[in-house]
Design an enzyme around this catalytic site. Structure first.
Site, PDB file in Angstrom:
ATOM      1  N   GLU A 164       0.822  -1.807  -0.032  1.00  0.00           N
ATOM      2  CA  GLU A 164       0.096  -0.087  -0.048  1.00  0.00           C
ATOM      3  C   GLU A 164       0.700   1.639  -0.190  1.00  0.00           C
ATOM      4  O   GLU A 164       0.764   1.810   1.144  1.00  0.00           O
ATOM      5  CB  GLU A 164      -1.205  -0.032   1.453  1.00  0.00           C
ATOM      6  CG  GLU A 164      -1.888  -1.031   1.244  1.00  0.00           C
ATOM      7  CD  GLU A 164      -2.534  -1.314   2.441  1.00  0.00           C
ATOM      8  OE1 GLU A 164      -2.654  -0.078   3.500  1.00  0.00           O
ATOM      9  OE2 GLU A 164      -3.815  -1.990   2.510  1.00  0.00           O
ATOM     10  N   GLU A 361      -5.521  -8.514   0.533  1.00  0.00           N
ATOM     11  CA  GLU A 361      -5.627  -8.269   1.669  1.00  0.00           C
ATOM     12  C   GLU A 361      -7.807  -8.130   1.833  1.00  0.00           C
ATOM     13  O   GLU A 361      -7.006  -7.321   0.739  1.00  0.00           O
ATOM     14  CB  GLU A 361      -6.215  -6.701   2.953  1.00  0.00           C
ATOM     15  CG  GLU A 361      -3.925  -7.108   3.041  1.00  0.00           C
ATOM     16  CD  GLU A 361      -3.545  -5.962   3.848  1.00  0.00           C
ATOM     17  OE1 GLU A 361      -4.257  -5.048   4.195  1.00  0.00           O
ATOM     18  OE2 GLU A 361      -2.494  -5.440   4.548  1.00  0.00           O
TER      19      GLU A 361
HETATM   20  C1  NOJ Z   1      -3.624  -2.432   5.023  1.00  0.00           C
HETATM   21  C2  NOJ Z   1      -2.703  -2.217   5.730  1.00  0.00           C
HETATM   22  O1  NOJ Z   1      -1.904  -3.451   5.008  1.00  0.00           O
HETATM   23  C3  NOJ Z   1      -2.580  -3.517   7.329  1.00  0.00           C
HETATM   24  O2  NOJ Z   1      -1.302  -2.536   7.742  1.00  0.00           O
HETATM   25  C4  NOJ Z   1      -3.763  -2.355   8.030  1.00  0.00           C
HETATM   26  O3  NOJ Z   1      -3.700  -2.869   8.968  1.00  0.00           O
HETATM   27  C5  NOJ Z   1      -5.311  -3.157   7.517  1.00  0.00           C
HETATM   28  N1  NOJ Z   1      -5.008  -2.693   6.140  1.00  0.00           N
HETATM   29  C6  NOJ Z   1      -6.079  -3.168   7.692  1.00  0.00           C
HETATM   30  O4  NOJ Z   1      -6.726  -1.958   8.496  1.00  0.00           O
END
Ligand code: NOJ
Length: 458
Positions: A164, A361
């Protein structure tokens, strides 16, 4: 039943800074998160810092057996840059031993490691020099990437450079959620550009390393923009949002070019970053083999109201609006819209030459989950099961339509530490009892996921 392709990757994702702990053990130096917590602990939920998190540094063997128990065949986590190269130059043998044991244990238990290099965890020594604000960071990152490929390339076949990348830019330079908490659009674009070049140099190092059967990718968060109406202004707002938030990394990573529309938008708003003359060629030459897509929520947009010129923020390009039909996960303030996953699948097929990709994710953060504990001590997180089912349905539809999605990873396997939110929202298949030596307990969703994996579908 919706059956998924053979050899589909079922698993979960996490990161070193959110799970490992051992922040000052084994020769690791401070990351910006370690240091920021030391400086301003009150900014973190319940003053929960990154020093222990879920204690994976000590419990990885136990955890891998738990992964095996629910049938996971893959797991994505990251290496801590500050553990492998505490001063940016000197290889830390203790770190090499730790990660080699960790990755070997995964492989021996049928869990394929997918290893990411940067998950928001800038070393403090580099942050003191400006972090991604300075071009020098690109060379430091390339050296780190090269070192990781040399040390673990025999064990790890799937690598990713960044998780991200838009997030450390927006949270660190446009909003107040990551250190250094600056607000400066032009600097944000420069930070983004250096991040992109760091990615490109890491891919270059990867090709040089020649890891047999090795593949390299990048993990992006994707919130497709949906316009409020078909008016030219709202449609333009959608285009701008997608260019800034999605195509800014996806186009160079997959197609080897920064989109003209983005360059034009930045140029007109005096936001263009400093570049080197040879960058364009390097971007073109170093594209990825696959992409990971983190999908949680869509973005609802309309034309910007009273935009400033030159733009000072993304709100001068587009504004958000509330879609009247939305369903919400109120704990996180995020809209639940599984249909977007089908749109993502089609985007990958149609705009990005059907490159292999996976859902790196997806998941649901919920606060005070202990409310849902039954008499036997299990958290009945039916909301999470429903959430996953609905998303998988859309993903399946995308695969049937020919999109090359090769896996689905949940965020996450065991509850983890979430930056400023600490342990407020829980995401795991296993509960972590932070009051009780980080004890792990399987939630209902974990048992359900096991069934799903056994059936390769639901
Ligand atoms: C995105 C991120 O990669 C991660 O670090 C974060 O904790 C999760 N999503 C949940 O928000």
């Amino acid at each position: 039943m919706k059956t998924f392709p053979e050899n589909f990757l079922w698993g979960a994702a996490a990161s070193a800074p959110q799970t490992e702990g051992g922040a000052f053990e084994g020769g690791k130096s401070a990351s910006t998160w370690d240091k920021w917590f030391e400086l301003e602990p009150e900014r973190f939920n319940a003053e929960q810092g990154p020093s222990i998190t879920s204690d994976v540094y000590h419990r990885y063997k136990e955890d891998i057996l738990l992964m095996k128990d629910i049938g996971m065949n893959s797991y994505r986590t990251s290496i801590a840059w500050t553990r492998l190269l505490p001063d940016g130059k000197t290889l830390n043998q203790e770190a090499v031993t730790f990660y080699r044991k960790y990755f070997t244990a995964m492989i021996e238990n049928g869990v394929e490691p997918i290893i990411n290099l940067f998950h928001f965890d800038m070393p403090w020594w580099l942050m003191e020099k400006g972090g991604w604000e300075v071009r020098e960071s690109v060379d430091h990152f390339a050296f780190y990437a090269k070192t990781a490929f040399e040390q673990f390339g025999d064990l790890v076949k799937k690598w990713t450079t960044f998780n991200e990348p838009i997030v450390h830019i927006e949270c660190g330079y446009l909003s107040n959620f990551h250190y250094p908490c600056k607000h400066d659009f032009k600097l944000a674009v420069q930070v983004g550009y250096h991040t992109l070049m760091a990615h490109v140099y890491a891919v270059k190092e990867f090709r040089k390393a020649g890891i047999p059967d090795g593949k390299i990718g990048i993990i992006l968060n994707i919130s497709p923009a949906y316009p409020k109406s078909d008016s030219p202004e709202d449609l333009e707002a959608k285009e701008r949002a997608d260019h800034v938030n999605i195509y800014s990394f996806l186009d160079p990573a997959v197609l080897g070019v920064i989109p003209d529309k983005l360059i034009d938008l930045f140029e007109r708003n005096e936001l263009l970053p400093m570049v080197e003359s040879y960058d364009r060629e390097l971007i073109a030459e170093n594209t990825v083999d696959f992409v990971g897509m983190n999908y949680y929520q869509p973005l609802r947009v309309k034309a910007a109201v009273d935009p400033r010129f030159p733009a000072k923020d993304r709100s001068d390009f587009y504004n958000g609006y509330i879609w009247p039909e939305r369903r919400m996960n109120d704990y996180r303030g995020w809209e639940i819209y599984p249909e977007a996953l089908y749109d993502v699948a089609m985007l990958m097929k149609e705009k990005y030459h059907n490159i292999p990709w996976y859902v790196s994710e997806n998941g649901m953060g919920v606060a005070e989950e202990e409310r849902f504990t039954d008499a036997k001590g299990q958290i009945k997180d039916d909301y999470r099961i429903d959430f996953v089912k609905e998303h998988l349905e859309q993903l399946h539809k995308g695969i049937e339509a020919g999109s090359q999605c090769f896996g689905y990873h949940m965020w996450t396997f065991v509850d983890c530490w979430s930056w400023l939110n600490g342990y407020r929202n829980r995401y795991g298949f296993y509960r972590v009892d932070i009051e009780n030596d980080c004890k792990r307990t399987l939630k209902k969703s974990g048992a359900w996921y096991k069934q799903l994996i056994e059936n390769n579908g639901c």
